[in-house]
Design a protein around this motif. Sequence first.
Motif, PDB file in Angstrom:
ATOM      1  N   SER A 131       8.344   6.464   7.274  1.00 28.62           N
ATOM      2  CA  SER A 131       8.729   5.153   6.750  1.00 28.62           C
ATOM      3  C   SER A 131       8.819   5.106   5.229  1.00 28.62           C
ATOM      4  O   SER A 131       9.457   4.218   4.677  1.00 28.62           O
ATOM      5  N   GLY A 132       8.167   6.024   4.554  1.00 29.08           N
ATOM      6  CA  GLY A 132       8.141   5.985   3.093  1.00 29.08           C
ATOM      7  C   GLY A 132       7.144   4.986   2.541  1.00 29.08           C
ATOM      8  O   GLY A 132       7.098   4.741   1.340  1.00 29.08           O
ATOM      9  N   ILE A 133       6.333   4.403   3.406  1.00 29.03           N
ATOM     10  CA  ILE A 133       5.332   3.432   2.981  1.00 29.03           C
ATOM     11  C   ILE A 133       3.987   4.144   2.869  1.00 29.03           C
ATOM     12  O   ILE A 133       3.461   4.666   3.855  1.00 29.03           O
ATOM     13  N   ASP A 134       3.450   4.163   1.648  1.00 27.64           N
ATOM     14  CA  ASP A 134       2.154   4.794   1.405  1.00 27.64           C
ATOM     15  C   ASP A 134       1.098   3.792   0.949  1.00 27.64           C
ATOM     16  O   ASP A 134      -0.080   4.131   0.860  1.00 27.64           O
ATOM     17  N   SER A 135       1.535   2.579   0.624  1.00 24.89           N
ATOM     18  CA  SER A 135       0.602   1.542   0.178  1.00 24.89           C
ATOM     19  C   SER A 135       1.230   0.178   0.428  1.00 24.89           C
ATOM     20  O   SER A 135       2.422   0.080   0.752  1.00 24.89           O
ATOM     21  N   ALA A 137       2.066  -1.891  -1.708  1.00 30.20           N
ATOM     22  CA  ALA A 137       3.118  -2.081  -2.715  1.00 30.20           C
ATOM     23  C   ALA A 137       4.482  -1.593  -2.203  1.00 30.20           C
ATOM     24  O   ALA A 137       5.520  -2.057  -2.668  1.00 30.20           O
ATOM     25  N   ASP A 138       4.495  -0.670  -1.242  1.00 33.36           N
ATOM     26  CA  ASP A 138       5.752  -0.136  -0.713  1.00 33.36           C
ATOM     27  C   ASP A 138       6.413  -1.033   0.327  1.00 33.36           C
ATOM     28  O   ASP A 138       7.558  -0.811   0.701  1.00 33.36           O
ATOM     29  N   LYS A 140       8.369  -4.125   1.930  1.00 30.07           N
ATOM     30  CA  LYS A 140       9.376  -5.083   1.485  1.00 30.07           C
ATOM     31  C   LYS A 140       9.032  -6.423   2.139  1.00 30.07           C
ATOM     32  O   LYS A 140       8.234  -6.474   3.063  1.00 30.07           O
ATOM     33  N   LYS A 165       4.214  -9.873  -1.876  1.00 26.35           N
ATOM     34  CA  LYS A 165       5.189  -9.415  -0.893  1.00 26.35           C
ATOM     35  C   LYS A 165       5.692 -10.494   0.042  1.00 26.35           C
ATOM     36  O   LYS A 165       6.408 -10.217   0.971  1.00 26.35           O
TER      37      LYS A 165
END
Length: 166
Positions: A131-135, A137-138, A140, A165
């Motif tokens: 997913s590219g989500i590590d925190s 803050a990532d 959307k 967010k």
Amino acid sequence: MKKIFFLIILVVLVIMSGCSSGEAGGQKVDSNQVRIFMVPSGNDYLIASGMAQMAKEQDEEISYTISDAAGNMGAIRKVMKGKGELTNIVGSNGKFAYNGTHTFEGEQYEGIRGVVAVPPPIIQFIVRDDSGIDSIADFKDNDMIATFQGTAHMVVEFIMENAGKK
């Protein structure tokens, strides 16, 4: 330890039933009836049902019933409007209801009281590894899924809002 826990719950239920006589929320409340609102899934519902049955066996004069609620916020509203005597909540939800904030915007329940404290739930954010989500803050906007009007929903919304967010 289990016996002590159930004894404490029994005492709380009996005290709550004693506090239920008279008028509440414009409705006549039967002092021999204790209605407990619970979300009809998970361990809380089963535990409350078992405790109500144990309490009923100890005191034939009081009738304990478990009624379904559509989420934790719905249960809070029902109890605070005098339709029942007891529900379980997480501290943050009680704070929101007491202050009339977050989901309780425009409604304030200053009469809400806690009688037993239990550990808060654990909230986990789960994503696919690609997913590219590590925190947080990532994330959307609106990239979250949580239960309807339940504790997890409230906590996740609160976290996301404070992370900018939502």
